[in-house]
Design a protein around this motif. Structure first.
Motif, PDB file in Angstrom:
ATOM      1  N   ARG A  57       0.827  -1.208   0.000  1.00  0.00           N
ATOM      2  CA  ARG A  57       0.000   0.000   0.000  1.00  0.00           C
ATOM      3  C   ARG A  57       0.859   1.255   0.000  1.00  0.00           C
ATOM      4  O   ARG A  57       0.530   2.256  -0.637  1.00  0.00           O
ATOM      5  CB  ARG A  57      -0.915   0.000   1.221  1.00  0.00           C
ATOM      6  CG  ARG A  57      -1.991  -1.085   1.178  1.00  0.00           C
ATOM      7  CD  ARG A  57      -2.911  -0.977   2.384  1.00  0.00           C
ATOM      8  NE  ARG A  57      -3.959  -1.991   2.344  1.00  0.00           N
ATOM      9  CZ  ARG A  57      -4.892  -2.128   3.282  1.00  0.00           C
ATOM     10  NH1 ARG A  57      -4.889  -1.298   4.343  1.00  0.00           N
ATOM     11  NH2 ARG A  57      -5.805  -3.073   3.161  1.00  0.00           N
ATOM     12  N   GLU A  58       1.971   1.203   0.759  1.00  0.00           N
ATOM     13  CA  GLU A  58       2.826   2.378   0.856  1.00  0.00           C
ATOM     14  C   GLU A  58       3.383   2.779  -0.498  1.00  0.00           C
ATOM     15  O   GLU A  58       3.470   3.956  -0.852  1.00  0.00           O
ATOM     16  CB  GLU A  58       3.986   2.111   1.831  1.00  0.00           C
ATOM     17  CG  GLU A  58       3.560   2.003   3.288  1.00  0.00           C
ATOM     18  CD  GLU A  58       2.997   0.628   3.622  1.00  0.00           C
ATOM     19  OE1 GLU A  58       2.997  -0.247   2.727  1.00  0.00           O
ATOM     20  OE2 GLU A  58       2.550   0.426   4.765  1.00  0.00           O
ATOM     21  N   LEU A  59       3.791   1.768  -1.306  1.00  0.00           N
ATOM     22  CA  LEU A  59       4.380   2.054  -2.616  1.00  0.00           C
ATOM     23  C   LEU A  59       3.353   2.021  -3.737  1.00  0.00           C
ATOM     24  O   LEU A  59       3.695   2.279  -4.896  1.00  0.00           O
ATOM     25  CB  LEU A  59       5.493   1.046  -2.906  1.00  0.00           C
ATOM     26  CG  LEU A  59       6.668   1.034  -1.931  1.00  0.00           C
ATOM     27  CD1 LEU A  59       7.653  -0.056  -2.312  1.00  0.00           C
ATOM     28  CD2 LEU A  59       7.359   2.391  -1.921  1.00  0.00           C
ATOM     29  N   ASN A  60       2.107   1.646  -3.379  1.00  0.00           N
ATOM     30  CA  ASN A  60       1.041   1.544  -4.381  1.00  0.00           C
ATOM     31  C   ASN A  60       1.430   0.582  -5.502  1.00  0.00           C
ATOM     32  O   ASN A  60       1.269   0.869  -6.693  1.00  0.00           O
ATOM     33  CB  ASN A  60       0.705   2.927  -4.958  1.00  0.00           C
ATOM     34  CG  ASN A  60      -0.616   2.911  -5.702  1.00  0.00           C
ATOM     35  OD1 ASN A  60      -1.509   2.103  -5.396  1.00  0.00           O
ATOM     36  ND2 ASN A  60      -0.746   3.779  -6.697  1.00  0.00           N
ATOM     37  N   ILE A  61       1.970  -0.569  -5.088  1.00  0.00           N
ATOM     38  CA  ILE A  61       2.401  -1.572  -6.054  1.00  0.00           C
ATOM     39  C   ILE A  61       1.652  -2.875  -5.775  1.00  0.00           C
ATOM     40  O   ILE A  61       1.505  -3.286  -4.623  1.00  0.00           O
ATOM     41  CB  ILE A  61       3.923  -1.825  -5.947  1.00  0.00           C
ATOM     42  CG1 ILE A  61       4.697  -0.577  -6.366  1.00  0.00           C
ATOM     43  CG2 ILE A  61       4.329  -3.025  -6.819  1.00  0.00           C
ATOM     44  CD1 ILE A  61       6.195  -0.715  -6.180  1.00  0.00           C
ATOM     45  N   GLU A  62       1.182  -3.491  -6.827  1.00  0.00           N
ATOM     46  CA  GLU A  62       0.519  -4.794  -6.712  1.00  0.00           C
ATOM     47  C   GLU A  62       0.818  -5.605  -7.963  1.00  0.00           C
ATOM     48  O   GLU A  62       0.681  -5.104  -9.085  1.00  0.00           O
ATOM     49  CB  GLU A  62      -0.995  -4.616  -6.562  1.00  0.00           C
ATOM     50  CG  GLU A  62      -1.743  -5.940  -6.445  1.00  0.00           C
ATOM     51  CD  GLU A  62      -3.231  -5.751  -6.213  1.00  0.00           C
ATOM     52  OE1 GLU A  62      -4.019  -6.436  -6.892  1.00  0.00           O
ATOM     53  OE2 GLU A  62      -3.594  -4.898  -5.365  1.00  0.00           O
TER      54      GLU A  62
END
Length: 338
Positions: A100-105
């Protein structure tokens, strides 16, 4: 005339010859006289049983030249994979990782040891002589098993699977095995396959890691093997794909070869085979080529025949074809176009 029939104990020497000639990876056909003898006896006992539901039975068939009595192939059905012990395979699924912090999935493919496919009917042990590759008799060896299932549906499960042999080099080198299995067994690929044929998959699954193997961490050569087919396994794959089988998310423990799956009721040779009654006489103006079988158990027979067939009408067979199928006028038969 080539006829498919149940294996007999007298076939042992020739069955061992077929095993010796078979592709590395066909673990259900080991080149071991005692193991093959047990396989034949298990098959004979299965054909002898009067049963009302599927169980651990195995049904082994051979393709015989009626003139020379030479065996030119074999194939097998295991009524219930995993009935006596788990049927292990590798599940190839994606795991989602996110920050969530890096907005990566993103999704990461991973292999996990499982026995999800226990409880399915398994087609295995297919081997055809080099002289019959890509012929109508290759179709007979593979698809006559499906006609047998259609005739004796209560003996089999609601879904059917088969494992197609994965890629390995002419020297027996498997990049997938070297990248995965060899780290947990100090064995070359061919030896691991041989031991599995003589014993079971349990020893292998017990030593394999119980945590996921992340595919991107494997060498590219091994990744390329996941779901890949050995060139000599392509025909077996193509035949069953035409029957309605599809690949799924499971691959073989040893070489990463694909697993095919189909609902039993949806398989072409089961859903669309026709039943007819024999009328004895000369076959005139044959217009199509068919797989033809009787509906027997111990005396099951199947052949390839050129016929003039009209749905709903008696099926005319000459004396040679009747003798090959071990039937007479008025007997029921089952057939489907090639």
């Amino acid at each position: 005339m080539l006829v498919l029939r149940p294996v007999e104990l007298a076939d042992l020497p020739q069955l061992q010859r077929l095993a010796r000639e078979s592709l590395v990876g066909v673990t259900s056909l080991p080149d071991d006289r005692e193991r093959l003898r047990e396989k034949i006896l298990d098959s004979c006992a299965s054909f002898d049983k009067d049963i009302a539901a599927h169980g651990p039975e195995s049904y082994c068939f051979v393709l015989e030249d009626q003139t020379t009595r030479r065996l030119l192939g074999c194939s097998e059905i295991l009524a219930t994979a995993g009935f006596s012990e788990p049927f292990y395979s590798l599940r190839n699924r994606h795991f989602t990782s996110a920050s969530r912090e890096l907005n990566i999935e993103h999704d990461v493919p991973a292999l996990s040891v499982c026995h999800d496919l226990s409880g399915h009917t398994l087609l295995r042990g297919l081997h055809v002589d080099a002289t019959q590759v890509c012929s109508a008799h290759s179709e007979l060896l593979s698809r006559a098993r499906l006609l047998f299932i259609a005739a004796h549906a209560r003996r089999f499960c609601d879904a059917v699977i088969t494992e197609i042999v994965g890629y390995s080099s002419d020297e027996g080198h498997s990049p997938f095995w070297d990248a995965v299995g060899k780290h947990f067994f100090d064995l070359p690929y061919a030896e691991a396959e041989r031991l599995c044929g003589l014993q079971s998959r349990t020893f292998l699954a017990d030593l394999m890691p119980q945590y996921p193997i992340y595919v991107p961490m494997l060498p590219q050569e091994a990744q390329d093997c996941i779901g890949a087919i050995h060139p000599e396994g392509q025909e077996a794959f193509d035949i069953l794909e035409r029957e309605g089988f599809e690949t799924n998310s499971y691959v073989d423990l040893f070489d990463g070869g694909p697993t095919l799956y189909a609902r039993t009721s949806a398989i072409r040779s089961i859903a669309h085979s026709q039943r007819g009654v024999i009328s004895s006489g000369p076959v005139i103006d044959a217009r199509g080529r068919y797989l033809v079988s009787n509906d027997g158990l111990k005396d099951y027979r199947a052949i390839v025949a050129d016929l003039d067939y009209t749905a709903g009408q008696p099926v005319t067979l000459d004396t040679t074809l009747c003798e090959a199928l071990n039937v007479t006028t008025g007997c029921p038969i089952r057939l489907i176009a090639l």
